[in-house]
Every structure is written in C-alpha cells, then in structure tokens.
Design an enzyme around this catalytic site. Structure first.
Site, short mmCIF file in Angstrom:
data_model
loop_
_atom_site.label_atom_id
_atom_site.label_comp_id
_atom_site.label_asym_id
_atom_site.label_seq_id
_atom_site.Cartn_x
_atom_site.Cartn_y
_atom_site.Cartn_z
N GLU A 250 17.00 0.45 -6.23
CA GLU A 250 16.24 1.68 -5.94
C GLU A 250 15.62 1.50 -4.56
OE1 GLU A 250 16.77 3.83 -8.27
OE2 GLU A 250 17.79 2.25 -9.37
N CYS A 284 8.02 5.65 -1.68
CA CYS A 284 9.45 5.83 -1.37
C CYS A 284 9.83 7.29 -1.33
CB CYS A 284 10.28 5.09 -2.41
SG CYS A 284 9.91 5.62 -4.10
P1 NAD Z 1 11.54 -5.17 0.73
O1 NAD Z 1 12.97 -4.80 0.61
O2 NAD Z 1 11.11 -5.84 1.96
O3 NAD Z 1 11.10 -6.13 -0.44
C1 NAD Z 1 11.23 -5.76 -1.79
C2 NAD Z 1 11.20 -7.01 -2.65
O4 NAD Z 1 12.36 -7.80 -2.38
C3 NAD Z 1 10.01 -7.94 -2.39
O5 NAD Z 1 9.60 -8.49 -3.62
C4 NAD Z 1 10.60 -9.01 -1.50
O6 NAD Z 1 9.91 -10.24 -1.56
C5 NAD Z 1 12.00 -9.14 -2.07
N1 NAD Z 1 13.01 -9.64 -1.13
C6 NAD Z 1 12.98 -9.63 0.22
N2 NAD Z 1 14.14 -10.11 0.71
C7 NAD Z 1 14.91 -10.44 -0.36
C8 NAD Z 1 16.22 -10.96 -0.50
N3 NAD Z 1 16.96 -11.25 0.56
N4 NAD Z 1 16.72 -11.16 -1.74
C9 NAD Z 1 15.98 -10.84 -2.84
N5 NAD Z 1 14.71 -10.34 -2.77
C10 NAD Z 1 14.20 -10.13 -1.54
O7 NAD Z 1 10.73 -3.82 0.45
P2 NAD Z 1 9.17 -3.59 0.54
O8 NAD Z 1 8.79 -3.54 1.98
O9 NAD Z 1 8.45 -4.52 -0.36
O10 NAD Z 1 9.03 -2.13 -0.10
C11 NAD Z 1 9.11 -0.96 0.63
C12 NAD Z 1 10.49 -0.34 0.47
O11 NAD Z 1 10.75 -0.09 -0.90
C13 NAD Z 1 10.61 1.00 1.15
O12 NAD Z 1 11.85 1.09 1.78
C14 NAD Z 1 10.52 1.98 -0.01
O13 NAD Z 1 11.12 3.23 0.24
C15 NAD Z 1 11.23 1.23 -1.07
N6 NAD Z 1 10.86 1.73 -2.39
C16 NAD Z 1 11.81 2.39 -3.13
C17 NAD Z 1 11.49 2.95 -4.37
C18 NAD Z 1 12.50 3.70 -5.20
O14 NAD Z 1 12.25 3.91 -6.39
N7 NAD Z 1 13.62 4.13 -4.65
C19 NAD Z 1 10.18 2.80 -4.85
C20 NAD Z 1 9.24 2.13 -4.06
C21 NAD Z 1 9.60 1.58 -2.85
#
Ligand code: NAD
Length: 509
Positions: A250, A284
């Site tokens: 997501e 998001c």
């Molecule tokens: P991010 O992708 O940086 O991190 C998300 C999670 O993934 C964190 O727990 C992080 O530690 C982990 N992570 C980072 N690199 C990884 C890897 N290589 N492998 C596995 N895990 C890894 O996102 P963020 O900055 O924490 O969140 C913001 C983003 O999330 C925005 O783009 C937002 O739109 C999106 N978001 C989407 C939804 C949805 O339902 N579509 C909901 C909320 C947020």
C-alpha cells in the site's frame, strides 16, 4: 522514504549487543523515549517464535481470539491518554489526529472480531462440471503462518497493528515492524496491552529498526503486508517475489479533488483544508491537488485561503490546542519547502503560507502551479494545497488522471449522479462524492491503490482472506468404481463424449 540504517541507534556495538533506538520529538529534537533495536540477524529467531506459537493461536478458534482482541480494545480505551501522548511525542501529531488513530483502531478491532469468522467460513457447493457430477466441493481458508507487517510513521497504529488485526483474527502470528521514526506506540500496545488482554506472548511480536530489519522480515515471514513509499514498496514486492510469498503493498498517492461549478463550496472548501492539511498533510490519501471549474474558482480560493489562514500551528499539547503540528521527519520539511519554492519560481502564487520554521511548515495554498511542477506530480506530504482553474469537468478528469498515482480521489457537485459518473472515470482505487478520504473508515469496503499506489489492498472480505491460503477439497461419492473418461479408452465411449460436447457446447445459445 526511510533513508538509512540505523540512524538513531546508540549503545554497545557487536552482533549480540542490544542497542537502543532513541526517538526524538519532531518539535524540538529532545529524546522522548527509546526501544531495544532488533538486530537484523535476530529477526529469523523472532519469526521462529511466532511460527511455534501460531498453531495454538489458530486452534483456539474465532470466538476466543475475538474475546482477547476485545479485551485489548478495552485496554486501549483505558490507556488512550498514554497512547495519544506517545503518538504526539514520537510523530508530532496533534491531540485530535492521535485520537483519530485510537478511534479507527478501536472500530477495526470490533469489525474484525465480529466479521472474521463470516468472511473465512468454508464455502461448500456441488461441482457444476458435468464430468464431476455428484462431487462435493469445500473451499476453506487456512492461516498462512507468520505475517510480517511493515508500517510507515504517519499512522503508526492504524497501519501497523491495524493491519495485523485481520491477520491475527485469521489465526496467524504476526511480526510488526514499525517505522524506526515512531516505534514507541506499537511497543507500548504490544508489550503492555497484549499482555493485559491475555494474548499469548509470541503471537504478536515486534521487530524494531529500519530498512535492514524490514528486509530481514520480508526474508523470513510467510506473507508481507507493507505500507510505505512507492520505491520501497517496489523493493519489498521484488524481494517477496523472489521467495514466492504474497505481498500486499500500500503505497503513495497524489489524490485529486474536482470541484464543479454547482458544488456546495463551503463543504468543498472545508474538505479540501481538512483532508489536505490534517495530520500536517502527512496522509497517503491527503487531498494533494484541486481542480476547480472556472465559474467558482475565485470564490473557492477565497474560502480555502480564509480557512487555511486561520489554522493554528504549533507544538501539540492537549485537546483543541493546535490544528497543525510539525512535520514528523527531518527531511520532510525540505521536500515540502522545495515543492513550494519550485512552484513559486515557475510563476505560481501563494496567497497564504509558503514559509517554514524549524520542523514546522505553514499551511500553504498554491494557485495555478504548472502541471509539470513537483507539487503537482510528486507526493508533497505536507500542509500544502495546490489549486488549479479548469475549463470544465472534462479537463478536470484528464488532469486528475495525468498521474502515476491512483490511491483516492473526490468530486464535489450537487448533481450526485453526475458526480458518480465522473468518479467512475477517475483512475484510482477509491473516489468520494462530496466527501474525501472518508471511505477509509468503512472497514467493510476494500481500500487499495491503482498504478504506483499499490498492489493488493486492505479491508473488506479480501482484507482478511489475503492472510490465508485457500484449500479446495473435492469429495467423490463412494460406490462409483470407474468414471466414463477413465482407462481403458474405448471408441464407443469417446464418440459418446464427443456427441455430448457438440450438444452441450456446439451452439452459441
Ligand atoms: P518508507 O517506505 O520510507 O518506510 C515504510 C516502512 O518500510 C518503514 O517501517 C521503514 O523502516 C521500512 N523500510 C524502509 N526500507 C525498507 C526496505 N528496503 N525493506 C523493507 N522495509 C523497509 O515510508 P514512510 O516514509 O515511512 O511512509 C510514508 C509513505 O507511506 C508515503 O509515501 C505514504 O503515501 C505512504 N503511505 C501509504 C498508505 C496507503 O495505505 N497506501 C498509508 C500511509 C502511508
């Protein structure tokens, strides 16, 4: 995106040393707490503990699991003060934005506790295929084992524990990996709430850390539920694909709002400001672009500008203290400022906001930015609302669809049927008429993005079935020794079968 590994770990070095992940307030940088970091090399052990606990949890049945989760909900309501304070401290949320997470989580617990069994009840039928006449079929749902839930920092509870709930109700064990920016609220619920609710300790585990820990989770679990940015989601899906485990990802959004000339402008303006700037725009499915028909553009802009100018920004304190808190992450303010700066440099105007102070970015309205501007194409994730004047609904739809994202969207018009017709033409996983984002609260309705906004989805029947493997059981009657299609092949029987084929399928109707 999470940008490194591990950014804020302190303590002893060495493979088995337990280091601490210090969490700093986005308001002033002071340390507000810490959790034990999980070394990536230990994630496999954690998953093994979950795997050992899972059969027992599955065996207790839906009612027992529901009772435990409802006890957890009662604990959450009792301890909401601490939970809200923790979310305000670690993520800079306002009191109301943190309270909303608690409310949504409590609704979700009730929903899955009540509905899980119905969604996962075995489906029985008779086979419809003539060659299988008399066979019974059963399709049943079997928990996958250990589900990994990787969560972002913007809604640490709803998108961490919230996504673990249906997995748990389906009889899985879970390993939640919260963002390393906001690990405290999940730790609090799992360490104290789950224990108080009598949930066996290894049924819901937490792996604390950044990207490396996330990768280790993907490498060890039986399914991955990921919420976060599009680039990381792509990497997670690839990694899961190599292991042939399912991944629900997501991801980001750039949600359009369309305001038609006959809209209730007061409601449209309130929704634009609240759903564009609530949680400091760090949602998001925040409204990130608004397209307004020319006839009502000036009036809509006036209302939005007035409302945005009246928002109170500051350090979150008690109920009603501020409307907008800080941006939760150090790098986020630069992204937001850069989007605003680039739009203004290319000729756009900002009748309100535009400036930043420390980790705070003022609520900002951008008028008529160029369609190629970063604030129109990339996720801004801040309290920024670009508004664009359009000729008519057709132009609005074309611009709304001119995006690599497709998470949510909204249309404002008094002509509800026309609004629905427009909504069906928007390339997004959801659309609201005279509302925005609200569909997320209806847990019975599927929520998931199109295009670069994701693959899979949450909520609704599929929101729990995805956490299960499906098994089909076919039962033949006892007594029939040999079916007509079995050995030995005989010309007479084959001819009969061919005749049956022509009679059954040889004509169109
Ligand atoms: P991010 O992708 O940086 O991190 C998300 C999670 O993934 C964190 O727990 C992080 O530690 C982990 N992570 C980072 N690199 C990884 C890897 N290589 N492998 C596995 N895990 C890894 O996102 P963020 O900055 O924490 O969140 C913001 C983003 O999330 C925005 O783009 C937002 O739109 C999106 N978001 C989407 C939804 C949805 O339902 N579509 C909901 C909320 C947020």
């Amino acid at each position: 995106m999470s940008d490194g590994e591990p950014r804020r770990v302190s303590g002893r070095e060495g493979a088995d040393a337990v280091s601490r992940l210090a969490v700093r307030s986005p308001v002033d940088g002071r340390t507000v707490g810490s959790v034990a970091a999980t070394p990536p090399s230990r994630v496999e052990d954690l998953v093994a503990r979950g795997r050992a606990a899972q059969p027992g949890w599955s065996a207790v049945g839906f009612d027992a699991r529901a009772r435990r989760l409802l006890d957890l909900r009662a604990w959450i309501v009792r301890e909401r003060g601490r939970l809200i304070r923790t979310m305000c401290d670690e993520g800079g949320k306002t009191y109301e934005d943190a309270l909303l997470e608690v409310v949504v989580l409590c609704q979700a617990i009730g929903f899955w506790a009540r509905r899980a069994e119905r969604y996962l009840r075995p489906r029985r039928s008779w086979a419809r295929q003539p060659l299988l006449a008399g066979r019974r079929l059963e399709v049943r749902y079997v928990p996958r084992g250990v589900v990994g839930v990787i969560a972002p920092w913007n809604y640490p509870l709803v998108l961490g524990l919230g996504d673990a709930l249906p997995a748990l109700m389906a009889g899985n064990a879970t390993v939640i990996k919260p963002s390393d920016e906001t690990p405290l609220s999940t730790a609090l619920i799992v360490e104290e709430g789950f224990r108080a609710a009598g949930i066996p300790p290894d049924v819901c585990l937490v792996a604390q850390g950044g990207a490396e820990v996330g990768r280790a989770v993907v490498d060890a679990v039986d399914m991955i539920m990921f919420t976060g940015s599009t680039p990381v989601g792509r990497e997670v899906a690839e990694r899961a694909g190599r292991r042939l485990i399912p991944a629900s990802v997501e991801l980001g959004g750039k949600d359009p709002m369309i305001v038609l000339a006959d809209a209730d402008l007061e409601r449209a303006a309130n929704c634009a400001v609240y759903y564009g700037m609530g949680n400091a725009g760090q949602t998001c499915q925040a409204v990130e672009r608004v397209y307004v028909e020319a006839a009502v553009y000036d009036e809509f802009v006036r209302r939005v500008t007035d409302k945005a100018a009246r928002l109170r920004m500051g350090a979150p304190a008690g109920p009603g203290s501020v409307d907008i808190g800080p941006l939760a992450r150090p790098g986020q303010r630069e992204v937001v400022s850069e989007h605003v700066r680039a739009a203004v440099a290319a000729g756009a105007r900002t009748p309100v906001g535009g400036d930043a102070d420390g980790s705070f970015h003022a609520p900002t309205v951008i008028l008529d930015p160029d369609p190629s501007a970063s604030c129109m194409r990339d996720e801004t994730f801040g309290p920024v609302l670009p508004i664009v004047k359009v000729r008519d609904a057709e132009e609005a739809i074309a611009l709304a669809n001119d995006s690599r994202y497709g998470l949510n969207s909204s249309v404002f018009t008094r002509d509800v049927r026309r609004g629905e017709a427009i909504a069906r033409r928007i390339e997004a996983g959801a659309s609201c008429i005279n509302d925005a984002c609200a569909n997320f609260l209806e847990i019975g309705a599927p929520f998931g993005g199109w295009k670069d906004s994701g693959l899979g989805g949450r909520n609704g029947a599929e929101g729990i079935r995805k956490y299960c493997r499906q098994q089909t059981i076919l039962t033949a009657r006892v007594g029939l020794r040999r079916d007509p299609n079995m050995f030995p092949y005989r010309a007479r029987v084959t001819r009969l079968l061919e005749r049956a084929l022509t009679i059954a399928y040889g004509r169109r109707s």
